[in-house]
Structure formats: C-alpha cells, structure tokens
Write a protein that holds these residues in place. Structure first.
Motif, PDB file in Angstrom:
ATOM      1  N   SER A  13       0.823  -1.209   0.000  1.00 29.12           N
ATOM      2  CA  SER A  13       0.000   0.000   0.000  1.00 29.12           C
ATOM      3  C   SER A  13       0.860   1.262   0.000  1.00 29.12           C
ATOM      4  O   SER A  13       0.458   2.305  -0.533  1.00 29.12           O
ATOM      5  CB  SER A  13      -0.952   0.002   1.203  1.00 29.12           C
ATOM      6  N   TYR A  14       2.062   1.192   0.585  1.00 26.69           N
ATOM      7  CA  TYR A  14       2.963   2.347   0.574  1.00 26.69           C
ATOM      8  C   TYR A  14       3.418   2.683  -0.843  1.00 26.69           C
ATOM      9  O   TYR A  14       3.682   3.846  -1.157  1.00 26.69           O
ATOM     10  CB  TYR A  14       4.173   2.097   1.476  1.00 26.69           C
ATOM     11  N   ILE A  15       3.527   1.666  -1.694  1.00 32.86           N
ATOM     12  CA  ILE A  15       3.884   1.914  -3.090  1.00 32.86           C
ATOM     13  C   ILE A  15       2.780   2.724  -3.767  1.00 32.86           C
ATOM     14  O   ILE A  15       3.053   3.694  -4.490  1.00 32.86           O
ATOM     15  CB  ILE A  15       4.114   0.589  -3.830  1.00 32.86           C
ATOM     16  N   PHE A  16       1.534   2.344  -3.523  1.00 28.66           N
ATOM     17  CA  PHE A  16       0.425   3.091  -4.122  1.00 28.66           C
ATOM     18  C   PHE A  16       0.372   4.517  -3.594  1.00 28.66           C
ATOM     19  O   PHE A  16       0.055   5.453  -4.337  1.00 28.66           O
ATOM     20  CB  PHE A  16      -0.905   2.369  -3.872  1.00 28.66           C
ATOM     21  N   TRP A  17       0.693   4.695  -2.316  1.00 27.96           N
ATOM     22  CA  TRP A  17       0.678   6.053  -1.780  1.00 27.96           C
ATOM     23  C   TRP A  17       1.793   6.904  -2.366  1.00 27.96           C
ATOM     24  O   TRP A  17       1.633   8.115  -2.564  1.00 27.96           O
ATOM     25  CB  TRP A  17       0.725   6.035  -0.253  1.00 27.96           C
ATOM     26  N   PHE A  18       2.918   6.275  -2.666  1.00 26.43           N
ATOM     27  CA  PHE A  18       3.976   7.007  -3.371  1.00 26.43           C
ATOM     28  C   PHE A  18       3.473   7.471  -4.731  1.00 26.43           C
ATOM     29  O   PHE A  18       3.689   8.628  -5.132  1.00 26.43           O
ATOM     30  CB  PHE A  18       5.206   6.096  -3.531  1.00 26.43           C
ATOM     31  N   LEU A  19       2.779   6.602  -5.442  1.00 29.54           N
ATOM     32  CA  LEU A  19       2.216   6.953  -6.746  1.00 29.54           C
ATOM     33  C   LEU A  19       1.123   8.012  -6.608  1.00 29.54           C
ATOM     34  O   LEU A  19       0.980   8.885  -7.480  1.00 29.54           O
ATOM     35  CB  LEU A  19       1.655   5.701  -7.423  1.00 29.54           C
ATOM     36  N   ILE A  20       0.347   7.944  -5.520  1.00 29.14           N
ATOM     37  CA  ILE A  20      -0.693   8.951  -5.272  1.00 29.14           C
ATOM     38  C   ILE A  20      -0.063  10.330  -5.106  1.00 29.14           C
ATOM     39  O   ILE A  20      -0.543  11.323  -5.661  1.00 29.14           O
ATOM     40  CB  ILE A  20      -1.529   8.573  -4.026  1.00 29.14           C
ATOM     41  N   PHE A  21       1.017  10.401  -4.333  1.00 28.68           N
ATOM     42  CA  PHE A  21       1.695  11.683  -4.129  1.00 28.68           C
ATOM     43  C   PHE A  21       2.212  12.237  -5.460  1.00 28.68           C
ATOM     44  O   PHE A  21       2.139  13.449  -5.713  1.00 28.68           O
ATOM     45  CB  PHE A  21       2.839  11.517  -3.126  1.00 28.68           C
ATOM     46  N   LYS A  29       9.739  14.670  -0.747  1.00 25.62           N
ATOM     47  CA  LYS A  29       9.968  15.069   0.644  1.00 25.62           C
ATOM     48  C   LYS A  29       8.674  14.997   1.444  1.00 25.62           C
ATOM     49  O   LYS A  29       8.657  14.539   2.596  1.00 25.62           O
ATOM     50  CB  LYS A  29      10.539  16.480   0.690  1.00 25.62           C
ATOM     51  N   GLU A  30       7.575  15.434   0.848  1.00 28.38           N
ATOM     52  CA  GLU A  30       6.278  15.370   1.523  1.00 28.38           C
ATOM     53  C   GLU A  30       5.857  13.911   1.736  1.00 28.38           C
ATOM     54  O   GLU A  30       5.264  13.571   2.765  1.00 28.38           O
ATOM     55  CB  GLU A  30       5.223  16.123   0.704  1.00 28.38           C
ATOM     56  N   TYR A  31       6.176  13.061   0.767  1.00 34.98           N
ATOM     57  CA  TYR A  31       5.845  11.639   0.924  1.00 34.98           C
ATOM     58  C   TYR A  31       6.594  11.035   2.097  1.00 34.98           C
ATOM     59  O   TYR A  31       6.013  10.297   2.897  1.00 34.98           O
ATOM     60  CB  TYR A  31       6.176  10.873  -0.358  1.00 34.98           C
ATOM     61  N   TYR A  32       7.861  11.336   2.229  1.00 35.72           N
ATOM     62  CA  TYR A  32       8.644  10.788   3.337  1.00 35.72           C
ATOM     63  C   TYR A  32       8.149  11.327   4.681  1.00 35.72           C
ATOM     64  O   TYR A  32       8.169  10.613   5.688  1.00 35.72           O
ATOM     65  CB  TYR A  32      10.129  11.096   3.140  1.00 35.72           C
ATOM     66  N   SER A  33       7.704  12.571   4.705  1.00 36.75           N
ATOM     67  CA  SER A  33       7.114  13.122   5.935  1.00 36.75           C
ATOM     68  C   SER A  33       5.831  12.381   6.289  1.00 36.75           C
ATOM     69  O   SER A  33       5.570  12.068   7.453  1.00 36.75           O
ATOM     70  CB  SER A  33       6.827  14.621   5.757  1.00 36.75           C
ATOM     71  N   TRP A  34       5.033  12.101   5.260  1.00 41.32           N
ATOM     72  CA  TRP A  34       3.805  11.319   5.463  1.00 41.32           C
ATOM     73  C   TRP A  34       4.140   9.923   5.981  1.00 41.32           C
ATOM     74  O   TRP A  34       3.466   9.402   6.868  1.00 41.32           O
ATOM     75  CB  TRP A  34       3.049  11.220   4.139  1.00 41.32           C
TER      76      TRP A  34
END
Length: 234
Positions: A13-21, A29-34
């Motif tokens: 699911s983290y892969i999909f959230w990376f793609l969402i960002f 940077k915002e993704y890593y903060s998330w």
C-alpha cells in the motif's frame, strides 16, 4: 508467522501512496514526511500492522484512490477497469470499501466534475468490480447472506443504546488523531484534485460518527481515514 502475508500486503500500500503523491503533484519530501507520520501513528504503526485485520482492504483502498485520481487526471479507460478490480478485491477483503464509491460520488457532485467521467468507463468499473467481488457474493448466496447480515447487525444495530458510544467515539478519535492535527485538518483548504484526500478522511469519520448513535464503534473501523488524513496534514 501466520501474519507475514498481511505485513507484506501492507507494505504494498505504501507503493500506491507514493504513486498517489506523484499523481497529486506532491513532492518526494512530503511523501517521506507522510511516511514518518504513518509509522509513528498508534493506528497505523508497527503494532497495528501485526494486530488488525484491515491490511488487505488498506491495500485495495489505496489502489482505488490512485486509479480514481488517474481517472480525474486522464481519459484512459483502463483506469476505470483497474478501479473496479481494486474495489472488488477490497470488497472481498472488508465491506468498508463500499464507502469509497459513496465518497467518490459526493466528491464529483460537490466539485461539479462529472464532465471528467466517461460513461463507458463507469460501466467498466461496475463490470470489473462485480467480477472481482464474486467470491464473497457467491459465498453469501450459498449461505443465506450470513456475513452481510452479521456485519450490518454488528455495525448498525444494538439491542440497547448507550449514550457513551458517540462521546467515546468523538473523544477517542480527537486524541488518536492528535488535537493540533485535527485543527490543522479542519482549517486546511486543498485545490482540486488534492481535495479528494479531505473528502475521503472526513467522509469515513462522519459516517462512523453517525453509526456510533446506533452501536459501539471499534477504533480500527476508521483506519481507512488515517492515511488521507495525514496526507492533508502534510
């Protein structure tokens, strides 16, 4: 050891959230903060990864969000099919996935973005959603709809109402989400299509607030609201 497949699924699911960002034009940077926020969250952190039954639906909820955003940004029909497949597999995982299309409809209506949607694509979403949800649909047909009935009674019905239920829900989630984050979330205004994040998280929290007037709500039932909530904060 019996839990390792769910742990593996959760990491997908983290892969999909990376793609969402990326799709929402947010920075790495915002993704890593998330990512840090989700790791330290009581409901999404390491203990939750091992202990809750929500990990498969988390994956397919994240996939559904990604393909829904792709539909808003692009015209490709295959995104509709993949959205349907994600929703169908999410339905097999946990019935809470039905909130996603409901929130999507509300979002499209309030944002007046129906012109972005292709009717042929909607048909594809229905077809693929039905095909990929067939295991649970067929099982319920064969077993007098036992799991559907159980979940409806479990979440929306109780023999005796208690006034503490909505109070516990509000206070518990206010603390779990962290008060200063709740304030920031309420004040934050996001542009289209980033605003879908706020609709999804607020929609889930409001839905279960309403159900708390009929039955007790377990804290992990709202887990699908947390990733998008943290994304709004970031």
């Amino acid at each position: 050891a019996v839990r390792w497949p769910a742990v593996f699924i959760n990491h997908l699911s983290y892969i999909f959230w990376f793609l969402i960002f990326i799709e929402l034009k947010l920075s790495t940077k915002e993704y890593y903060s998330w990512l840090v926020l989700t790791f330290v969250s009581p409901i999404l952190g390491f203990g939750s990864i091992l202990m809750t039954p929500d990990l498969p639906v988390m994956l397919f909820w994240s996939a559904s969000l990604y393909f829904f955003i792709r539909i808003l940004n692009h015209k490709d029909l295959y995104n509709y099919a993949l959205l349907g497949a994600s929703l169908g597999l999410g339905f097999v995982s946990k019935y809470h996935i039905v909130l996603f299309p409901l929130m999507g409809l509300i979002y499209l209506s309030t944002q007046k973005k129906w012109q972005q949607i292709r009717l042929g694509g909607v048909a594809l979403t229905f077809i693929f959603g039905f095909i990929f949800s067939l295991p649970v649909v067929v099982w319920n047909f064969q077993n007098d709809f036992q799991s559907f009935t159980f979940q409806l009674k479990h979440g929306l019905h109780s023999d005796q109402w208690k006034w503490q239920w909505p109070v516990e829900y509000v206070i518990g989630h206010y603390l779990l989400l962290i008060p200063m984050f709740v304030t920031a979330f309420y004040k934050k205004t996001l542009p289209y299509p980033q605003s879908i994040l706020k609709y999804l998280s607020a929609g889930i929290l409001i839905f279960f607030l309403l159900t708390s007037f009929r039955s007790s709500v377990e804290m992990n039932w709202t887990i699908l609201a947390f990733p998008s909530f943290y994304a709004v904060i970031i």
